[in-house]
Motif scaffolding. Structure first.
Motif, PDB file in Angstrom:
ATOM      1  N   ASP A  49       0.832  -1.213   0.000  1.00  0.00           N
ATOM      2  CA  ASP A  49       0.000   0.000   0.000  1.00  0.00           C
ATOM      3  C   ASP A  49       0.867   1.264   0.000  1.00  0.00           C
ATOM      4  O   ASP A  49       0.381   2.344   0.327  1.00  0.00           O
ATOM      5  CB  ASP A  49      -0.966  -0.010   1.195  1.00  0.00           C
ATOM      6  CG  ASP A  49      -0.239  -0.085   2.529  1.00  0.00           C
ATOM      7  OD1 ASP A  49       0.960  -0.442   2.553  1.00  0.00           O
ATOM      8  OD2 ASP A  49      -0.879   0.212   3.566  1.00  0.00           O
ATOM      9  N   HIS A  50       2.136   1.136  -0.344  1.00  0.00           N
ATOM     10  CA  HIS A  50       3.009   2.304  -0.505  1.00  0.00           C
ATOM     11  C   HIS A  50       3.500   2.398  -1.952  1.00  0.00           C
ATOM     12  O   HIS A  50       4.694   2.351  -2.227  1.00  0.00           O
ATOM     13  CB  HIS A  50       4.186   2.232   0.469  1.00  0.00           C
ATOM     14  CG  HIS A  50       3.867   2.777   1.824  1.00  0.00           C
ATOM     15  ND1 HIS A  50       4.765   2.807   2.848  1.00  0.00           N
ATOM     16  CD2 HIS A  50       2.730   3.347   2.304  1.00  0.00           C
ATOM     17  CE1 HIS A  50       4.203   3.362   3.916  1.00  0.00           C
ATOM     18  NE2 HIS A  50       2.964   3.687   3.613  1.00  0.00           N
ATOM     19  N   GLN A  51       2.551   2.530  -2.862  1.00  0.00           N
ATOM     20  CA  GLN A  51       2.901   2.560  -4.281  1.00  0.00           C
ATOM     21  C   GLN A  51       3.724   3.797  -4.638  1.00  0.00           C
ATOM     22  O   GLN A  51       4.512   3.771  -5.578  1.00  0.00           O
ATOM     23  CB  GLN A  51       1.637   2.480  -5.142  1.00  0.00           C
ATOM     24  CG  GLN A  51       0.923   1.132  -5.040  1.00  0.00           C
ATOM     25  CD  GLN A  51       1.760  -0.010  -5.584  1.00  0.00           C
ATOM     26  OE1 GLN A  51       2.379   0.108  -6.640  1.00  0.00           O
ATOM     27  NE2 GLN A  51       1.792  -1.125  -4.874  1.00  0.00           N
ATOM     28  N   GLY A  52       3.547   4.883  -3.886  1.00  0.00           N
ATOM     29  CA  GLY A  52       4.338   6.088  -4.159  1.00  0.00           C
ATOM     30  C   GLY A  52       5.830   5.833  -3.957  1.00  0.00           C
ATOM     31  O   GLY A  52       6.669   6.357  -4.695  1.00  0.00           O
ATOM     32  N   THR A  53       6.150   5.021  -2.964  1.00  0.00           N
ATOM     33  CA  THR A  53       7.554   4.681  -2.728  1.00  0.00           C
ATOM     34  C   THR A  53       8.079   3.793  -3.844  1.00  0.00           C
ATOM     35  O   THR A  53       9.227   3.900  -4.268  1.00  0.00           O
ATOM     36  CB  THR A  53       7.685   3.972  -1.366  1.00  0.00           C
ATOM     37  OG1 THR A  53       7.116   4.809  -0.367  1.00  0.00           O
ATOM     38  CG2 THR A  53       9.137   3.683  -1.017  1.00  0.00           C
ATOM     39  N   VAL A 200       6.308  10.370  10.207  1.00  0.00           N
ATOM     40  CA  VAL A 200       5.319  10.394   9.125  1.00  0.00           C
ATOM     41  C   VAL A 200       4.646   9.024   8.977  1.00  0.00           C
ATOM     42  O   VAL A 200       3.464   8.922   8.628  1.00  0.00           O
ATOM     43  CB  VAL A 200       6.004  10.867   7.823  1.00  0.00           C
ATOM     44  CG1 VAL A 200       6.981   9.848   7.294  1.00  0.00           C
ATOM     45  CG2 VAL A 200       5.008  11.272   6.772  1.00  0.00           C
ATOM     46  N   GLU A 204       0.550   8.107   9.671  1.00  0.00           N
ATOM     47  CA  GLU A 204      -0.267   7.359   8.708  1.00  0.00           C
ATOM     48  C   GLU A 204      -1.194   6.381   9.449  1.00  0.00           C
ATOM     49  O   GLU A 204      -2.323   6.137   9.017  1.00  0.00           O
ATOM     50  CB  GLU A 204       0.667   6.617   7.747  1.00  0.00           C
ATOM     51  CG  GLU A 204      -0.017   6.058   6.534  1.00  0.00           C
ATOM     52  CD  GLU A 204       0.954   5.345   5.609  1.00  0.00           C
ATOM     53  OE1 GLU A 204       2.168   5.331   5.904  1.00  0.00           O
ATOM     54  OE2 GLU A 204       0.481   4.795   4.600  1.00  0.00           O
ATOM     55  N   ARG A 207      -4.675   7.460  10.440  1.00  0.00           N
ATOM     56  CA  ARG A 207      -5.762   7.515   9.450  1.00  0.00           C
ATOM     57  C   ARG A 207      -6.442   6.168   9.258  1.00  0.00           C
ATOM     58  O   ARG A 207      -7.310   6.023   8.400  1.00  0.00           O
ATOM     59  CB  ARG A 207      -5.207   8.018   8.113  1.00  0.00           C
ATOM     60  CG  ARG A 207      -4.747   9.466   8.168  1.00  0.00           C
ATOM     61  CD  ARG A 207      -4.533  10.039   6.786  1.00  0.00           C
ATOM     62  NE  ARG A 207      -3.477   9.355   6.062  1.00  0.00           N
ATOM     63  CZ  ARG A 207      -2.176   9.595   6.216  1.00  0.00           C
ATOM     64  NH1 ARG A 207      -1.777  10.502   7.081  1.00  0.00           N
ATOM     65  NH2 ARG A 207      -1.278   8.951   5.518  1.00  0.00           N
TER      66      ARG A 207
ATOM     67  N   ASP B  91       3.515  12.908  -2.233  1.00  0.00           N
ATOM     68  CA  ASP B  91       2.881  11.595  -2.155  1.00  0.00           C
ATOM     69  C   ASP B  91       1.654  11.747  -1.257  1.00  0.00           C
ATOM     70  O   ASP B  91       1.778  12.029  -0.066  1.00  0.00           O
ATOM     71  CB  ASP B  91       3.870  10.585  -1.559  1.00  0.00           C
ATOM     72  CG  ASP B  91       3.342   9.153  -1.601  1.00  0.00           C
ATOM     73  OD1 ASP B  91       2.110   8.979  -1.721  1.00  0.00           O
ATOM     74  OD2 ASP B  91       4.156   8.228  -1.522  1.00  0.00           O
ATOM     75  N   GLU B  93      -0.111   9.724   0.055  1.00  0.00           N
ATOM     76  CA  GLU B  93      -0.172   8.827   1.208  1.00  0.00           C
ATOM     77  C   GLU B  93       0.142   9.583   2.498  1.00  0.00           C
ATOM     78  O   GLU B  93      -0.121   9.108   3.588  1.00  0.00           O
ATOM     79  CB  GLU B  93       0.839   7.675   1.049  1.00  0.00           C
ATOM     80  CG  GLU B  93       0.492   6.656  -0.026  1.00  0.00           C
ATOM     81  CD  GLU B  93      -0.627   5.723   0.395  1.00  0.00           C
ATOM     82  OE1 GLU B  93      -1.019   5.743   1.569  1.00  0.00           O
ATOM     83  OE2 GLU B  93      -1.117   4.980  -0.472  1.00  0.00           O
ATOM     84  N   TYR B  94       0.786  10.736   2.348  1.00  0.00           N
ATOM     85  CA  TYR B  94       1.173  11.531   3.519  1.00  0.00           C
ATOM     86  C   TYR B  94       0.525  12.912   3.428  1.00  0.00           C
ATOM     87  O   TYR B  94       1.188  13.911   3.157  1.00  0.00           O
ATOM     88  CB  TYR B  94       2.701  11.652   3.584  1.00  0.00           C
ATOM     89  CG  TYR B  94       3.377  10.311   3.534  1.00  0.00           C
ATOM     90  CD1 TYR B  94       3.353   9.474   4.647  1.00  0.00           C
ATOM     91  CD2 TYR B  94       3.995   9.858   2.379  1.00  0.00           C
ATOM     92  CE1 TYR B  94       3.942   8.220   4.602  1.00  0.00           C
ATOM     93  CE2 TYR B  94       4.586   8.604   2.327  1.00  0.00           C
ATOM     94  CZ  TYR B  94       4.561   7.793   3.447  1.00  0.00           C
ATOM     95  OH  TYR B  94       5.133   6.559   3.392  1.00  0.00           O
ATOM     96  N   PRO B  95      -0.789  12.983   3.639  1.00  0.00           N
ATOM     97  CA  PRO B  95      -1.520  14.226   3.351  1.00  0.00           C
ATOM     98  C   PRO B  95      -1.096  15.413   4.213  1.00  0.00           C
ATOM     99  O   PRO B  95      -1.151  16.549   3.764  1.00  0.00           O
ATOM    100  CB  PRO B  95      -2.985  13.841   3.607  1.00  0.00           C
ATOM    101  CG  PRO B  95      -2.936  12.627   4.455  1.00  0.00           C
ATOM    102  CD  PRO B  95      -1.668  11.917   4.117  1.00  0.00           C
ATOM    103  N   SER B 126       1.582   8.786  -5.631  1.00  0.00           N
ATOM    104  CA  SER B 126       0.603   7.705  -5.471  1.00  0.00           C
ATOM    105  C   SER B 126      -0.569   7.843  -6.442  1.00  0.00           C
ATOM    106  O   SER B 126      -1.530   7.082  -6.359  1.00  0.00           O
ATOM    107  CB  SER B 126       0.072   7.671  -4.034  1.00  0.00           C
ATOM    108  OG  SER B 126       1.061   7.170  -3.169  1.00  0.00           O
TER     109      SER B 126
END
Lengths: 396, 148
Positions: A49-53, A200, A204, A207, B91, B93-95, B126
């Motif tokens: 679930d960390h596709q941005g990385t 950070v 997460e 949320r 990203d 994922e880190y709003p 993302s």
């Protein structure tokens, strides 16, 4: 034109190739991986679930698509080709194998059923071939105070809709939901202000939509403590799971006859026993690493980079910096080299079974095409499936 | 118009995008410089600056932009007459800290008197878009505004 082989196509190997392409634009670089697919821990270690990385892969695609860098997948150094053979074929060989053995706690009961290392758990959730999935129960103890522990907690605590956009397979998602995790106790050896979580990553957790969070002992100052205090008391409506953080507890033993039933800890004279059916350790990785000099040289023509060089410390950017340093050393060593090494031609002749980059692209396309609507990918899960897909694209 | 790309990067994504933008602007012979190698005294009013900057850690500037930020704080240069644009990378994922890097670069430069041209936009790592698909049309639009 010099020939360089890089062994391992994870982040360290790829960043080394990237730095070498810049430092030695005429070099011919071959990247070898034991698996038929590239990118190592980016694909199999970074959480689903960390596709941005994982987006750092777009940089690495450039290597194969725009530079004289070739992928040789499905080639095991040691069995398919010896390291000595490679050092004979190439002007420089860079070992970027990484470290993949989960470090042990070294306490009684570690061999009980229900106890798993994070490498196995995240590898299986990422569909790494040959990695057995963990059997997760309802009460999980996570031992460790780093970001890998947070990855485990987050995946354990999420509800099914929280995996939208990820590449966690539906099979793993269903298995996690069927496990019905109720409680996750997170225990670290150090005090809260010395934990290795990134703030950070903790925020997460704040949320999560299905999990309440409590934090004991978040005392002190700094961003980490603020982040811990910030998630303490998180209580979404209808939550079905509890996450509890505790600090300063040293693991003493895991109890059980066949299967783990409790984890015991000590803090000074105090004792803590946490009943559980699953223990996940996230305390780092281990393995033999070679002796190198300051710039990563092992012996003339042989280098090491990344975790395989420095040990299992540092995130993706730190390994990038390390790779740049090793590449600069190689460029300096190879300056003015008039090569007589056969390089790629010799390797291609030795490993006809190698999966090419074009064949990986076919696997990649198949994985993207096959995925359900709320996932970005459905990975092929066995090397046999990967090789079968690769074979449909050119000879193997 | 001379164009200079300045990038702040941690994992290399912003560096790659800066190089792609420079390649896209090959008619302009755009330079590409790591912010770690750039001194605020080097700002030149005849050059248009395009800053590509990621975000890292807890909403901080990426490692390669931090020395530049420290020099800006120490030197407090006047950037009157300097024009720039910012393309941020973040990203979602880190709003809480989404695109703080790009925002911080805008604050640093505008705070010293430089003029922001166009809108600062952000690529979401993302999201579904490729950074280039967002950045290249943006750059064309920014340059049209800068020329006007």
């Amino acid at each position: 034109m010099v020939s360089i082989a890089i062994l391992g196509t994870g982040p360290s190997g790829c960043f080394t190739a990237q730095a070498l392409v810049k430092a030695l634009p005429d070099a011919r670089i071959d990247m070898i991986d034991a698996l038929p697919v590239p990118y190592g821990l980016i694909r199999y270690g970074v959480a689903a679930d960390h596709q941005g990385t994982k987006a750092v892969i777009r940089q690495f695609e450039r290597l194969f698509e725009r530079s004289d860098v070739r992928f040789f997948g499905n080639v095991r150094v040691g069995s398919d080709i010896a390291l000595d053979d490679l050092t004979g074929m190439y002007d420089a060989v860079v070992m970027a194998f990484g470290l993949r053995t989960d470090r042990c706690l070294g306490i009684p009961g570690e061999g009980l059923a229900g106890v798993y290392g994070s490498g196995q758990v995240t590898g299986a959730w990422n569909d790494m071939p040959g990695v057995e999935p963990a059997q997760i129960g309802k009460r999980v103890v996570v031992i460790g105070n780093g970001n890998v522990a947070v990855d485990l907690i987050r995946v354990l605590a999420k509800g099914p809709e929280e995996f939208h956009g990820s590449d966690l397979s539906l099979a793993h998602t269903q298995a996690l939901m069927a496990a019905g995790v109720e409680r996750i106790d997170v225990v670290g050896r150090s005090p809260a202000d010395q934990a290795k979580f990134d703030p950070v990553m903790l925020r997460e957790l704040g949320r999560l939509t299905q999990a309440r969070i409590s934090v004991q002992g978040a005392e002190g100052e700094g961003k980490l403590i603020e982040a811990l205090q910030g998630i303490d008391g998180h209580a979404p409506e209808g939550a079905t799971r509890e996450i509890a953080f505790r600090f300063g507890w040293t693991p003493e033993a895991l109890d059980g006859t066949d299967h783990v039933t409790a984890a015991r800890f000590r803090r000074g004279d105090e004792q803590l026993t946490l009943p559980c059916d699953t223990v996940l350790t996230a305390i780092g990785f281990t393995g033999d690493t070679p002796a190198t000099d300051d710039a990563g040289a092992v012996s003339p023509g042989l280098y090491a980079t990344g975790w395989y060089r420095r040990g299992p410390r540092g995130t993706i950017p730190e390994n990038r910096a390390d790779a740049q340093q090793v590449a600069a050393r190689i460029a300096a060593d190879l300056a003015g080299t008039a090569t007589t090494k056969p390089g790629r031609d010799a390797l291609s002749a030795r490993v006809p079974q190698a999966v090419t980059y074009a064949q990986w692209q076919a696997i990649d396309a198949a994985e993207r095409a096959a995925c359900p609507a709320d996932r970005c990918r459905q990975k092929l899960t066995t090397t046999e499936q990967m090789l079968a897909t690769a074979r449909q694209t050119g000879d193997l | 118009m001379q164009i200079a790309l300045l990038y702040g990067t941690e994992t290399g994504n912003a560096e790659m995008l800066a190089e792609d933008i420079a390649a896209h602007l090959s008619d302009h012979d755009a330079s590409v410089t790591n912010l770690s190698d750039f001194d605020p005294a080097d700002f030149d009013t005849d050059t248009f600056y395009i800053v590509v900057c990621s975000t890292y850690g807890d909403g901080e500037l990426p490692a390669s932009a931090q020395p530049f930020a420290e020099k800006m704080e120490a030197q407090k240069p006047s950037l009157d007459g300097i024009r720039f644009a910012v393309f941020g990378m973040g990203d979602s994922e880190y709003p809480e800290t989404y695109n703080f890097g790009g925002k911080r670069m805008e604050e640093l430069l505008a705070g010293a008197g430089a003029e922001l041209v166009g809108e600062r936009v952000t690529h979401n790592a993302s999201g579904d878009d490729m950074a280039d698909d967002l950045a290249l049309p943006w750059v064309d639009d920014i340059l049209a505004q800068a020329d006007a």
